[in-house]
Enzyme design. Structure first.
Site, PDB file in Angstrom:
ATOM      1  CG  HIS A  45      41.953  43.460  33.140  1.00 38.25           C
ATOM      2  ND1 HIS A  45      41.879  44.710  32.563  1.00 38.25           N
ATOM      3  CD2 HIS A  45      40.849  43.337  33.923  1.00 38.25           C
ATOM      4  CE1 HIS A  45      40.775  45.324  32.978  1.00 38.25           C
ATOM      5  NE2 HIS A  45      40.128  44.509  33.799  1.00 38.25           N
TER       6      HIS A  45
HETATM    7  C1  UD1 Z   1      37.850  42.941  38.427  1.00 42.14           C
HETATM    8  C2  UD1 Z   1      36.506  43.487  37.893  1.00 42.14           C
HETATM    9  C3  UD1 Z   1      36.735  44.195  36.557  1.00 42.14           C
HETATM   10  C4  UD1 Z   1      37.822  45.248  36.685  1.00 42.14           C
HETATM   11  C5  UD1 Z   1      39.077  44.607  37.251  1.00 42.14           C
HETATM   12  C6  UD1 Z   1      40.190  45.608  37.457  1.00 42.14           C
HETATM   13  C7  UD1 Z   1      34.498  42.148  38.405  1.00 42.14           C
HETATM   14  C8  UD1 Z   1      33.467  41.268  37.837  1.00 42.14           C
HETATM   15  N1  UD1 Z   1      35.550  42.397  37.627  1.00 42.14           N
HETATM   16  O1  UD1 Z   1      38.293  41.970  37.499  1.00 42.14           O
HETATM   17  O2  UD1 Z   1      35.536  44.830  36.180  1.00 42.14           O
HETATM   18  O3  UD1 Z   1      38.091  45.779  35.405  1.00 42.14           O
HETATM   19  O4  UD1 Z   1      38.755  44.015  38.528  1.00 42.14           O
HETATM   20  O5  UD1 Z   1      41.395  44.942  37.732  1.00 42.14           O
HETATM   21  O6  UD1 Z   1      34.345  42.591  39.527  1.00 42.14           O
HETATM   22  N2  UD1 Z   1      44.275  38.593  41.700  1.00 42.14           N
HETATM   23  C9  UD1 Z   1      45.495  38.746  42.329  1.00 42.14           C
HETATM   24  N3  UD1 Z   1      45.645  39.791  43.198  1.00 42.14           N
HETATM   25  C10 UD1 Z   1      44.629  40.635  43.481  1.00 42.14           C
HETATM   26  C11 UD1 Z   1      43.395  40.446  42.830  1.00 42.14           C
HETATM   27  C12 UD1 Z   1      43.228  39.442  41.952  1.00 42.14           C
HETATM   28  O7  UD1 Z   1      46.428  37.998  42.109  1.00 42.14           O
HETATM   29  O8  UD1 Z   1      44.829  41.556  44.299  1.00 42.14           O
HETATM   30  C13 UD1 Z   1      44.097  37.514  40.716  1.00 42.14           C
HETATM   31  C14 UD1 Z   1      43.418  36.302  41.275  1.00 42.14           C
HETATM   32  O9  UD1 Z   1      43.997  35.180  40.682  1.00 42.14           O
HETATM   33  C15 UD1 Z   1      41.992  36.446  40.786  1.00 42.14           C
HETATM   34  C16 UD1 Z   1      42.183  37.161  39.450  1.00 42.14           C
HETATM   35  O10 UD1 Z   1      43.307  38.013  39.650  1.00 42.14           O
HETATM   36  O11 UD1 Z   1      41.348  35.215  40.678  1.00 42.14           O
HETATM   37  C17 UD1 Z   1      41.006  37.977  39.013  1.00 42.14           C
HETATM   38  O12 UD1 Z   1      40.621  38.903  40.023  1.00 42.14           O
HETATM   39  P1  UD1 Z   1      39.074  39.310  40.189  1.00 42.14           P
HETATM   40  O13 UD1 Z   1      38.952  40.323  41.266  1.00 42.14           O
HETATM   41  O14 UD1 Z   1      38.226  38.099  40.306  1.00 42.14           O
HETATM   42  O15 UD1 Z   1      38.711  39.954  38.807  1.00 42.14           O
HETATM   43  P2  UD1 Z   1      39.487  40.973  37.853  1.00 42.14           P
HETATM   44  O16 UD1 Z   1      39.825  40.273  36.607  1.00 42.14           O
HETATM   45  O17 UD1 Z   1      40.589  41.682  38.571  1.00 42.14           O
END
Ligand code: UD1
Length: 375
Positions: free
Chosen positions: A206
């Protein structure tokens, strides 16, 4: 008056770090642990299901911050957490891990003069291109109390000239596993996926560097198809990865491959049930490197660095790149399974050591100590 302790969670891996501490604090008559969920992860399979799996109540405070750029997410979390603290000031704020909310809440609380503790301090990848590394460095530099998971993390803080406030409490992720172990073993996830223990691999990717760079995502798909000629692969998809696979026309070929089982991101208990029976795990996650080490399951980490080097020096983890992943996977498949390593502080008792430390900080006698003294 009970001592109010905020336990901040934001993203999927934070739940496992908060749960053992919440349950341990709940048993103490002097402590009032309050879960603060910033809302960085918000869909049920990334958040709510993890809380249920680890027997946590609905968060007392939900900040509803959601997704966004790093600055948006960090800034919005700071503002929301500052507002909360102004209305409901805790005696201690606990932040965990290395996500954006870890830093945001540490900054907001610290500037209000609230003591802040960081669970999982001292981990370093030395790769400042990773947003998590910036979060780790900045959080450790401002927190009052630094709780480290292992001797290498403690030594790292010493090298950085930080010695005050450091306590080696052990690895809280292992506490979470121990708490849920019976449920994990009893979960029928392997049967649901029609898998036999030792006869399949798991892959989870991811990190933006692996899945947002499209050439890299293509490489990953090609390598998985290659490895799937030798072993079935379960591929639980983080929403970011799912989106990129669909956008780039890579989902259909994966789904057509009978040796690749594609599914949505799984909650903690079913995921760990699969890990427990896996012959091999391929990942770019942080926590999975530790869970596989604890369980003695070979792990290949598709990253150039790890902030958890103890999983390599004492554990079952190995760093790989696109050129070596398939060969390393084949090497693992013909090797005997490794032994479960024993690492200091990875014993399911990190939360109780932490509670003793919190009691000291806040001037409360932990209940067990009080009971022993009264006897
Ligand atoms: C975040 C953490 C990463 C961790 C990961 C675990 C930071 C910088 N990164 O990254 O260290 O390993 O979480 O998963 O804090 N989204 C959904 N549903 C959700 C959450 C996110 O659909 O409940 C999608 C959204 O499109 C979002 C993308 O996932 O833009 C990324 O989510 P985000 O929380 O920004 O970062 P992660 O890649 O999950």
């Amino acid at each position: 008056m009970k001592k109010i302790i905020h336990l901040v969670m934001a993203a999927r891996p934070n739940v496992m770090k908060v749960a053992p501490l919440y349950h341990a604090l709940k048993k103490e008559s002097w402590a009032e642990p309050c879960i603060v969920h910033t809302g960085q992860h918000y869909t049920d399979n990334m958040s709510g299901a993890f809380l249920r799996d680890l027997d946590l109540p609905e968060p007392q405070y939900s900040l509803g911050v959601g997704s966004g750029t790093h600055a948006t997410q960090t800034g919005n979390t700071m503002m929301a957490y500052e507002a909360l603290c102004l209305g409901h000031r805790p005696d201690l704020a606990v932040v965990v891990g290395d996500v954006n909310a870890t830093l945001a809440c540490a900054l907001a609380a610290k500037k209000l003069g609230i003591p802040v503790a960081h669970m999982e301090a001292g981990l370093r990848s030395f790769d400042r291109a990773m947003p998590e590394e910036i979060n780790r460095l900045a959080t450790d530099s401002i927190c009052d109390y630094l709780w480290t998971p292992s001797p290498d993390a403690t030594a790292q803080l010493e090298r950085e000239g930080i010695s005050g406030g450091v306590t080696e409490v052990g690895n809280i992720m292992i506490d979470a596993y121990c708490l849920a172990e019976d449920q994990i073993k009893a979960a029928g996830t392997r049967e649901d996926f029609r898998l036999e223990a030792g006869q399949y691999a798991i892959a989870t990717f991811h990190r933006p560097v692996n899945v947002d760079i499209i050439d890299h995502l293509h490489h990953i798909c090609d390598i998985l198809a290659d490895i799937a000629r030798d072993i079935k692969i379960v591929l639980p998809l983080h929403p970011r990865t799912r989106k990129q696979l669909v956008l780039n026309g890579l989902m259909a070929p994966l789904q057509k491959n009978p040796a690749v089982i594609v599914c949505d991101a799984l909650p903690y208990v079913p995921f760990m049930n699969l890990v427990l029976g896996a012959r091999l795990v391929m990942t770019d996650s942080g926590g999975i490197q530790e869970e596989t080490t604890y369980l003695g399951i070979p792990c290949l980490t598709l990253r150039t660095t790890t902030e958890r080097p103890i999983t390599i020096s004492q554990g079952t983890n190995r760093l790989v790149h696109f050129g070596t992943l398939a060969d390393e996977a084949r090497r693992v498949l013909v090797m005997p399974s490794p032994k479960r390593p024993v690492i200091k502080g990875w014993d399911g008792r990190a939360a109780s050591r932490t509670v003793r430390h919190i009691a000291q900080i806040l001037g409360a006698a932990p209940d067990q100590v009080r009971k022993r003294e009264a006897a």
